[in-house]
Design a protein around this motif. Sequence first.
Motif, PDB file in Angstrom:
ATOM      1  N   TYR A  75      23.336 -14.687 -65.975  1.00 28.51           N
ATOM      2  CA  TYR A  75      22.944 -13.300 -66.258  1.00 28.51           C
ATOM      3  C   TYR A  75      23.610 -12.748 -67.513  1.00 28.51           C
ATOM      4  N   ASP A  76      24.496 -13.514 -68.106  1.00 25.20           N
ATOM      5  CA  ASP A  76      25.313 -12.981 -69.191  1.00 25.20           C
ATOM      6  C   ASP A  76      24.499 -12.802 -70.467  1.00 25.20           C
ATOM      7  N   LYS A  77      24.426 -11.564 -70.912  1.00 24.11           N
ATOM      8  CA  LYS A  77      23.663 -11.237 -72.115  1.00 24.11           C
ATOM      9  C   LYS A  77      24.564 -10.889 -73.292  1.00 24.11           C
ATOM     10  N   ASP A  78      25.782 -10.502 -73.011  1.00 25.15           N
ATOM     11  CA  ASP A  78      26.623  -9.999 -74.101  1.00 25.15           C
ATOM     12  C   ASP A  78      28.023 -10.608 -74.112  1.00 25.15           C
ATOM     13  N   GLY A  79      28.166 -11.825 -73.587  1.00 27.63           N
ATOM     14  CA  GLY A  79      29.406 -12.568 -73.758  1.00 27.63           C
ATOM     15  C   GLY A  79      30.590 -12.040 -72.997  1.00 27.63           C
ATOM     16  N   ARG A  80      30.408 -11.725 -71.701  1.00 28.58           N
ATOM     17  CA  ARG A  80      31.520 -11.195 -70.921  1.00 28.58           C
ATOM     18  C   ARG A  80      31.844 -12.062 -69.691  1.00 28.58           C
ATOM     19  N   VAL A  81      31.244 -13.247 -69.590  1.00 31.64           N
ATOM     20  CA  VAL A  81      31.482 -14.113 -68.431  1.00 31.64           C
ATOM     21  C   VAL A  81      32.137 -15.417 -68.875  1.00 31.64           C
ATOM     22  N   LEU A  82      33.234 -15.764 -68.212  1.00 36.03           N
ATOM     23  CA  LEU A  82      33.882 -17.061 -68.406  1.00 36.03           C
ATOM     24  C   LEU A  82      33.769 -17.809 -67.089  1.00 36.03           C
ATOM     25  N   ARG A  83      33.094 -18.946 -67.116  1.00 39.63           N
ATOM     26  CA  ARG A  83      32.810 -19.694 -65.892  1.00 39.63           C
ATOM     27  C   ARG A  83      33.689 -20.938 -65.813  1.00 39.63           C
ATOM     28  N   LEU A  84      34.273 -21.183 -64.621  1.00 43.00           N
ATOM     29  CA  LEU A  84      35.135 -22.334 -64.375  1.00 43.00           C
ATOM     30  C   LEU A  84      34.500 -23.237 -63.321  1.00 43.00           C
ATOM     31  N   ASP A  85      34.371 -24.519 -63.631  1.00 39.18           N
ATOM     32  CA  ASP A  85      33.857 -25.520 -62.687  1.00 39.18           C
ATOM     33  C   ASP A  85      34.870 -26.643 -62.559  1.00 39.18           C
ATOM     34  N   SER A  86      34.762 -27.415 -61.460  1.00 38.21           N
ATOM     35  CA  SER A  86      35.741 -28.458 -61.187  1.00 38.21           C
ATOM     36  C   SER A  86      35.069 -29.723 -60.685  1.00 38.21           C
ATOM     37  N   PHE A  87      35.620 -30.877 -61.109  1.00 38.98           N
ATOM     38  CA  PHE A  87      35.176 -32.156 -60.583  1.00 38.98           C
ATOM     39  C   PHE A  87      35.954 -32.563 -59.336  1.00 38.98           C
ATOM     40  N   SER A  88      37.092 -31.920 -59.061  1.00 44.79           N
ATOM     41  CA  SER A  88      37.938 -32.353 -57.958  1.00 44.79           C
ATOM     42  C   SER A  88      37.272 -32.149 -56.606  1.00 44.79           C
ATOM     43  N   LYS A  89      36.331 -31.191 -56.509  1.00 44.90           N
ATOM     44  CA  LYS A  89      35.619 -30.957 -55.258  1.00 44.90           C
ATOM     45  C   LYS A  89      34.283 -31.705 -55.212  1.00 44.90           C
ATOM     46  N   VAL A  90      33.944 -32.388 -56.309  1.00 41.05           N
ATOM     47  CA  VAL A  90      32.651 -33.065 -56.408  1.00 41.05           C
ATOM     48  C   VAL A  90      32.808 -34.583 -56.345  1.00 41.05           C
ATOM     49  N   LEU A  91      33.841 -35.105 -57.013  1.00 41.14           N
ATOM     50  CA  LEU A  91      34.026 -36.552 -57.088  1.00 41.14           C
ATOM     51  C   LEU A  91      35.213 -37.014 -56.244  1.00 41.14           C
ATOM     52  N   ALA A  92      36.400 -36.503 -56.537  1.00 44.96           N
ATOM     53  CA  ALA A  92      37.594 -36.907 -55.794  1.00 44.96           C
ATOM     54  C   ALA A  92      38.699 -35.910 -56.088  1.00 44.96           C
ATOM     55  N   PRO A  93      39.561 -35.631 -55.101  1.00 45.82           N
ATOM     56  CA  PRO A  93      40.660 -34.689 -55.337  1.00 45.82           C
ATOM     57  C   PRO A  93      41.565 -35.116 -56.483  1.00 45.82           C
ATOM     58  N   GLY A  94      41.678 -36.432 -56.702  1.00 46.54           N
ATOM     59  CA  GLY A  94      42.534 -36.913 -57.771  1.00 46.54           C
ATOM     60  C   GLY A  94      42.018 -36.589 -59.161  1.00 46.54           C
ATOM     61  N   PHE A  95      40.738 -36.281 -59.285  1.00 48.99           N
ATOM     62  CA  PHE A  95      40.176 -35.885 -60.571  1.00 48.99           C
ATOM     63  C   PHE A  95      40.522 -34.424 -60.828  1.00 48.99           C
ATOM     64  N   ARG A  96      41.714 -34.174 -61.321  1.00 48.28           N
ATOM     65  CA  ARG A  96      42.113 -32.803 -61.631  1.00 48.28           C
ATOM     66  C   ARG A  96      41.547 -32.404 -62.987  1.00 48.28           C
ATOM     67  N   LEU A  97      40.218 -32.467 -63.047  1.00 46.21           N
ATOM     68  CA  LEU A  97      39.505 -32.163 -64.279  1.00 46.21           C
ATOM     69  C   LEU A  97      38.388 -31.173 -63.989  1.00 46.21           C
ATOM     70  N   GLY A  98      38.100 -30.344 -64.951  1.00 46.15           N
ATOM     71  CA  GLY A  98      37.012 -29.395 -64.811  1.00 46.15           C
ATOM     72  C   GLY A  98      36.483 -29.036 -66.178  1.00 46.15           C
ATOM     73  N   TRP A  99      35.658 -28.028 -66.207  1.00 45.98           N
ATOM     74  CA  TRP A  99      35.134 -27.576 -67.495  1.00 45.98           C
ATOM     75  C   TRP A  99      34.948 -26.063 -67.465  1.00 45.98           C
ATOM     76  N   VAL A 100      34.997 -25.484 -68.626  1.00 40.71           N
ATOM     77  CA  VAL A 100      34.871 -24.037 -68.782  1.00 40.71           C
ATOM     78  C   VAL A 100      33.673 -23.756 -69.668  1.00 40.71           C
ATOM     79  N   THR A 101      32.902 -22.753 -69.304  1.00 37.37           N
ATOM     80  CA  THR A 101      31.691 -22.392 -70.040  1.00 37.37           C
ATOM     81  C   THR A 101      31.704 -20.896 -70.292  1.00 37.37           C
ATOM     82  N   GLY A 102      31.321 -20.514 -71.494  1.00 33.76           N
ATOM     83  CA  GLY A 102      31.273 -19.092 -71.812  1.00 33.76           C
ATOM     84  C   GLY A 102      31.125 -18.891 -73.310  1.00 33.76           C
ATOM     85  N   PRO A 103      31.225 -17.653 -73.768  1.00 37.77           N
ATOM     86  CA  PRO A 103      31.144 -17.383 -75.202  1.00 37.77           C
ATOM     87  C   PRO A 103      32.326 -17.993 -75.939  1.00 37.77           C
TER      88      PRO A 103
END
Length: 252
Positions: A90-118
């Motif tokens: 829904y972000d139209k004007d660059g006010r959302v920073l989104r955090l996602d994680s692989f640790s809940k998708v692949l394995a707890p040991g993967f302490r890796l994720g990604w950040v998306t936003g402006p």
Amino acid sequence: GQSAKVLYMVPVGHNPTGTILATSRYEAIYEIAQRFDFLIIEDDAYFYQQHTLRNTQVGHQAGFSGSLGLDKTCDDDLPGLRLGPSFLSYDKDGRVLRLDSFSKVLAPGFRLGWVTGPQPLVAKYDALAYASSANGCSLSMMLLGKLLQAWGPAGFEAHLRKLQGSLRARCDAIVAAADKHLGDVAAWTRPKAGMFLWVKLHKPPQEMSHLLTLMEENGIVVMPGNYCKSPGSDRENLCPYVRLSFVIDEGE
């Protein structure tokens, strides 16, 4: 007076309740952020652990009988990558920073994720993350990159469906057990995402330690509800909730 600068949200698979923010509330909350000019941090570690399609009543019946594979779970109503909206969408004007994680998708040991936003927000986050954590493990990043490259989008979705099917079967099993054994002494709402069942005891004991010990001795992964209170609340007050996990190892 002071005005809010940031709203921190866990919209999907809220820990400990397993709830999902109603679709209609995403736009409504974003409009409030626009009106009062604050940022939204969308922390969605459980986004891919949705095991129920949004805004639908799943007709699936428990297929749990000792196996947690997909052989007894119909996956045509599993979300896969049909995961619904996000604040970022829904972000139209660059006010959302989104955090996602692989640790809940692949394995707890993967302490890796990604950040998306402006770009300005991502750059600030990157500088802070570098100073606080020095980024993730390089070997894990290389392995993860190779795995995702080999899978492609179709392979990643197939993995998600397997994960979601396993979570649904486990959730069905724990809810069925609760229906059978706890109906007169507790209340709960079936989680739509995540790995926990949030249970409210009708008459909680004054001292929870004995009950928790008995549960643990019977193989129940349990956390006292007062551990989930906010830091500023009084943890000494009697809390009628316990959090049950349904993702222990299959051998346990």
